[in-house]
Design an enzyme around this catalytic site. Sequence first.
Site, PDB file in Angstrom:
ATOM      1  N   MET A 158       0.853  -1.200   0.000  1.00 50.06           N
ATOM      2  CA  MET A 158       0.000   0.000   0.000  1.00 50.06           C
ATOM      3  C   MET A 158       0.879   1.237   0.000  1.00 50.06           C
ATOM      4  SD  MET A 158      -2.672  -1.193   2.879  1.00 50.06           S
ATOM      5  CE  MET A 158      -3.634  -2.682   2.687  1.00 50.06           C
ATOM      6  N   ASP A 160     -10.295 -11.652  -2.106  1.00 47.28           N
ATOM      7  CA  ASP A 160      -9.455 -10.988  -1.100  1.00 47.28           C
ATOM      8  C   ASP A 160     -10.294  -9.973  -0.340  1.00 47.28           C
ATOM      9  OD1 ASP A 160      -7.424  -9.737   0.311  1.00 47.28           O
ATOM     10  OD2 ASP A 160      -6.418  -8.899  -1.446  1.00 47.28           O
TER      11      ASP A 160
HETATM   12  C1  DX5 Z   1      -7.250  -5.448   1.919  1.00 49.61           C
HETATM   13  C2  DX5 Z   1      -6.153  -6.419   1.580  1.00 49.61           C
HETATM   14  C3  DX5 Z   1      -6.373  -7.808   2.060  1.00 49.61           C
HETATM   15  C4  DX5 Z   1      -6.453  -7.933   3.547  1.00 49.61           C
HETATM   16  C5  DX5 Z   1      -7.502  -8.955   3.824  1.00 49.61           C
HETATM   17  O1  DX5 Z   1      -6.879  -4.196   1.464  1.00 49.61           O
HETATM   18  O2  DX5 Z   1      -5.952  -6.462   0.164  1.00 49.61           O
HETATM   19  O3  DX5 Z   1      -5.401  -8.726   1.544  1.00 49.61           O
HETATM   20  O4  DX5 Z   1      -5.250  -8.340   4.153  1.00 49.61           O
HETATM   21  O5  DX5 Z   1      -7.692  -9.021   5.175  1.00 49.61           O
HETATM   22  P1  DX5 Z   1      -8.980  -9.687   5.840  1.00 49.61           P
HETATM   23  O6  DX5 Z   1      -8.955 -11.146   5.457  1.00 49.61           O
HETATM   24  O7  DX5 Z   1      -8.762  -9.444   7.281  1.00 49.61           O
HETATM   25  O8  DX5 Z   1     -10.188  -8.992   5.286  1.00 49.61           O
HETATM   26 ZN    ZN Z   2      -4.592  -8.080  -0.936  1.00 46.15          ZN
END
Ligand code: DX5
Ligand code: ZN
Length: 231
Positions: A35, A173
């Site tokens: 990010m 995801d």
């Molecule tokens: C969100 C990410 C995900 C995140 C998912 O921006 O891309 O990969 O780690 O986490 P959970 O499973 O906790 O929603």
């Molecule tokens: Zn992700």
Amino acid sequence: MIIAPSLLAADPGRLAAETQRAQRAGADWLHVDIMDGHFVPNLSFGPAVVQRLRPLARLTFDVHLMCSRPELLLEPFAKAGANNLTVHVELGDRVMTSLWKIRSLGVKVGLAINPPTAIGNVLPYLEHLDLLLIMTVNPGFGGQPFIDETLPKIQQAARWRRERAWRYRIEVDGGIDLTTAAECARAGADTFVSGTALFHRRNLRAAVHQMRRVVQQAGRHAPHSKAKHTP
Ligand code: DX5
Ligand code: ZN
């Protein structure tokens, strides 16, 4: 079926141990969210973290770039040991050059799509992909609730893959737990990223095993499911 714990939900003070824990737990991939504080309102890991963790596990490093200028980062992450590099379709006319760049680096090519973006936007790229990542929450943070409205996008991606004999994996995801993983598997997903529901469990091995059992079971009810994809 691929189970990919998301490093974002691991203990940030113990990333090396957490990577080894994922491997010992029988996970297939390690999902690494990148990010940039611009494409999404959060920061996470840089290439040095991937480079440090890479030799600690045989897992496939599945690197998801939530970044406004991924072209700057593709080579550094490939050199650091990423196996898959995924960029976002929301980058518009810069998507195709990034996909070619990823291919030229010799790693698997992924494209991600956010919940508000219509699935038709990925259609021009599908034949070039190893991996289509359908975001099931708005990216930026772990621990958010699954957005049900993304299920028809999974079904559409699976329909296109079936009809045109394309071979991309369908990865989900965000908000993936045992219940939502099963719903996604029934819709046609075969690759499951999960942060909170896996890394926050004391017994990660049991959590990975349960998720694998649930998605294998549910995947049998997916239209034309065939276990033809390999990691
Ligand atoms: C969100 C990410 C995900 C995140 C998912 O921006 O891309 O990969 O780690 O986490 P959970 O499973 O906790 O929603
Ligand atoms: Zn992700």
